[in-house]
Motif scaffolding. Structure first.
Motif, PDB file in Angstrom:
ATOM      1  N   GLY A   1      25.972  12.340  41.294  1.00  0.00           N
ATOM      2  CA  GLY A   1      26.432  11.061  41.810  1.00  0.00           C
ATOM      3  C   GLY A   1      27.937  11.098  42.029  1.00  0.00           C
ATOM      4  N   PRO A   2      28.457  10.112  42.789  1.00  0.00           N
ATOM      5  CA  PRO A   2      29.863  10.129  43.182  1.00  0.00           C
ATOM      6  C   PRO A   2      30.804   9.721  42.032  1.00  0.00           C
ATOM      7  N   LEU A   3      30.971  10.612  41.070  1.00  0.00           N
ATOM      8  CA  LEU A   3      31.722  10.264  39.867  1.00  0.00           C
ATOM      9  C   LEU A   3      33.234  10.386  40.065  1.00  0.00           C
ATOM     10  N   LEU A   4      33.636  11.258  40.987  1.00  0.00           N
ATOM     11  CA  LEU A   4      35.071  11.483  41.150  1.00  0.00           C
ATOM     12  C   LEU A   4      35.632  10.611  42.263  1.00  0.00           C
ATOM     13  N   LEU A   5      36.790  10.016  41.996  1.00  0.00           N
ATOM     14  CA  LEU A   5      37.412   9.115  42.971  1.00  0.00           C
ATOM     15  C   LEU A   5      37.937   9.909  44.163  1.00  0.00           C
TER      16      LEU A   5
ATOM     17  N   PRO B   1      44.178  15.928  43.467  1.00  0.00           N
ATOM     18  CA  PRO B   1      42.744  16.015  43.127  1.00  0.00           C
ATOM     19  C   PRO B   1      42.452  17.270  42.317  1.00  0.00           C
ATOM     20  N   LEU B   2      41.555  17.159  41.352  1.00  0.00           N
ATOM     21  CA  LEU B   2      41.117  18.314  40.556  1.00  0.00           C
ATOM     22  C   LEU B   2      39.606  18.434  40.664  1.00  0.00           C
TER      23      LEU B   2
ATOM     24  N   ASP C   1      36.924  11.033  33.425  1.00  0.00           N
ATOM     25  CA  ASP C   1      37.979  10.022  33.294  1.00  0.00           C
ATOM     26  C   ASP C   1      39.355  10.655  33.465  1.00  0.00           C
ATOM     27  N   PHE C   2      39.526  11.819  32.838  1.00  0.00           N
ATOM     28  CA  PHE C   2      40.816  12.508  32.938  1.00  0.00           C
ATOM     29  C   PHE C   2      41.127  12.858  34.386  1.00  0.00           C
ATOM     30  N   ILE C   3      40.147  13.443  35.091  1.00  0.00           N
ATOM     31  CA  ILE C   3      40.361  13.868  36.484  1.00  0.00           C
ATOM     32  C   ILE C   3      40.704  12.663  37.368  1.00  0.00           C
ATOM     33  N   ASN C   4      39.982  11.573  37.159  1.00  0.00           N
ATOM     34  CA  ASN C   4      40.241  10.371  37.968  1.00  0.00           C
ATOM     35  C   ASN C   4      41.607   9.772  37.648  1.00  0.00           C
ATOM     36  N   ASP C   5      41.960   9.736  36.378  1.00  0.00           N
ATOM     37  CA  ASP C   5      43.253   9.207  35.970  1.00  0.00           C
ATOM     38  C   ASP C   5      44.397  10.078  36.506  1.00  0.00           C
ATOM     39  N   PHE C   6      44.208  11.389  36.427  1.00  0.00           N
ATOM     40  CA  PHE C   6      45.243  12.315  36.906  1.00  0.00           C
ATOM     41  C   PHE C   6      45.458  12.139  38.412  1.00  0.00           C
TER      42      PHE C   6
END
Ligand SMILES: *Cc1c(COP(=O)(O)O)cnc(C)c1O
Length: 318
Positions: free
Chosen positions: A314-318, A267-268, A255-260
């Protein structure tokens, strides 16, 4: 042959100001040092760590780079890409048995022309690098051997340059420089460039609490005893943001990575930079940084790992 010393010169990586309510509320200024943009495939701290090693390999007239790493290793991918970019043949000794199809990291390495050798986890752990090469019957003539992660003394030299580079860009040093840590060589290099004028904060992505000791060992090994640039006092090690260990994660990290990324466009990766940036935000929330501090987060790269992460989870990161 290409003129490698010229190719290895590069403009400073961008130093970007990032707006963050969490940091602003605490009276802090947040910046990101975009080392992930240093090179499309030899990115982040792996570029810094390789630079002086490649110059040395060139100076010694070596035609091949040999190194070691795990199956998703950013370092293996970086060495493979550096081989293509700077005209070295490359060999990678991989921890673990060969699984086909190869994961995206190893597939990339192979496409770059890296010769891959697989070895059991036990051998990888127990044998010295020389012992492994002997067992695998790898001819080392004319080769330059890099340890796992590229973490030797010349790696510290390259990471130290990040400090001077930042100071030139900003006109002064930030109060805190935050970086993700595995072997600790990047942190040790940064610390050795600070001479006590700022604090380097290393976030370990590994469980076990050995980072502080590893960094001190590297500083002792690589810098002369009375060296002014050797100042472990300016390092703080944070050991409680590994999320269970190497490459382990929890939904709040994702969640943090996607929000950031949504807020900043940056991207992180979930293995290194995500955990380090997450730690910095938590520490800021908890009042760890004194008001009016400038906090610089080093984007150490590692984005190549996202494809392998998605393949597993799975494709968790946006
Ligand atoms: C390898 C790596 C690190 C860890 O660097 P060390 O010098 O081993 O501590 C941090 N971030 C990223 C993205 C990496 O690939």
């Amino acid at each position: 042959m290409k003129n490698r010393s010229l190719l290895l010169q590069h403009p400073p990586s961008p130093l970007q100001t990032v707006e963050s309510e969490i940091f602003a509320r605490q009276g802090l200024r947040l910046m990101v040092k975009r080392d992930d943009l240093l090179h499309p495939h030899v990115s982040g701290n792996k570029w810094r760590k390789l630079k002086h090693n490649l110059l040395e390999a060139n100076r010694l007239g070596c035609s091949r780079l040999i190194t070691f790493g795990g199956t998703y290793s950013n370092h293996l991918a970086a060495v493979a890409a550096a081989g293509t970019a700077f005209g070295f043949a490359t060999t990678g000794v991989v921890r673990g048995e060969k699984n086909e199809p190869l994961n995206p990291t190893l597939q990339f390495a192979e496409e770059c022309g890296m010769e891959l050798h697989f070895t059991s986890r036990t051998d990888f752990k127990e044998k010295t690098n020389a012992g492994l090469l002997e067992k695998l019957k790898i001819d080392t003539t004319g080769s330059y051997i890099l340890p796992e992660g590229g973490s030797n003394c010349l790696a510290l030299t390259g990471c130290r340059e990040l400090v001077a580079e930042t100071e030139a860009q900003l006109g002064h040093l930030p109060d805190f420089i935050v970086t993700a840590c595995g072997t600790g060589a990047t942190l040790a290099g940064i610390v050795s460039g600070l001479a006590g004028q700022a604090t380097a904060l290393g976030v370990s992505v590994l469980k076990g609490g050995f980072l502080k000791n590893d960094v001190e060992k590297l500083l002792t090994k690589c810098l002369p005893p009375q060296s002014e640039i050797r100042n472990p006092k300016s390092a703080i090690v944070v050991d409680d943001f590994h999320f269970g260990g190497y490459a382990k994660w929890k939904p709040e990290l994702i969640d943090f990575i996607n929000d950031f990324k949504f807020r900043t466009g940056i991207p992180l990766d979930p293995v290194y930079t995500g955990k380090a940036f997450f730690a910095a935000f938590e520490l800021a929330k908890n009042g760890f940084f004194p008001a009016n501090s400038t906090v610089m987060l080093v984007h150490t790269g590692g984005l190549q790992g996202i494809a392998g992460f998605h393949q597993r989870f799975g494709p968790l990161l946006l």
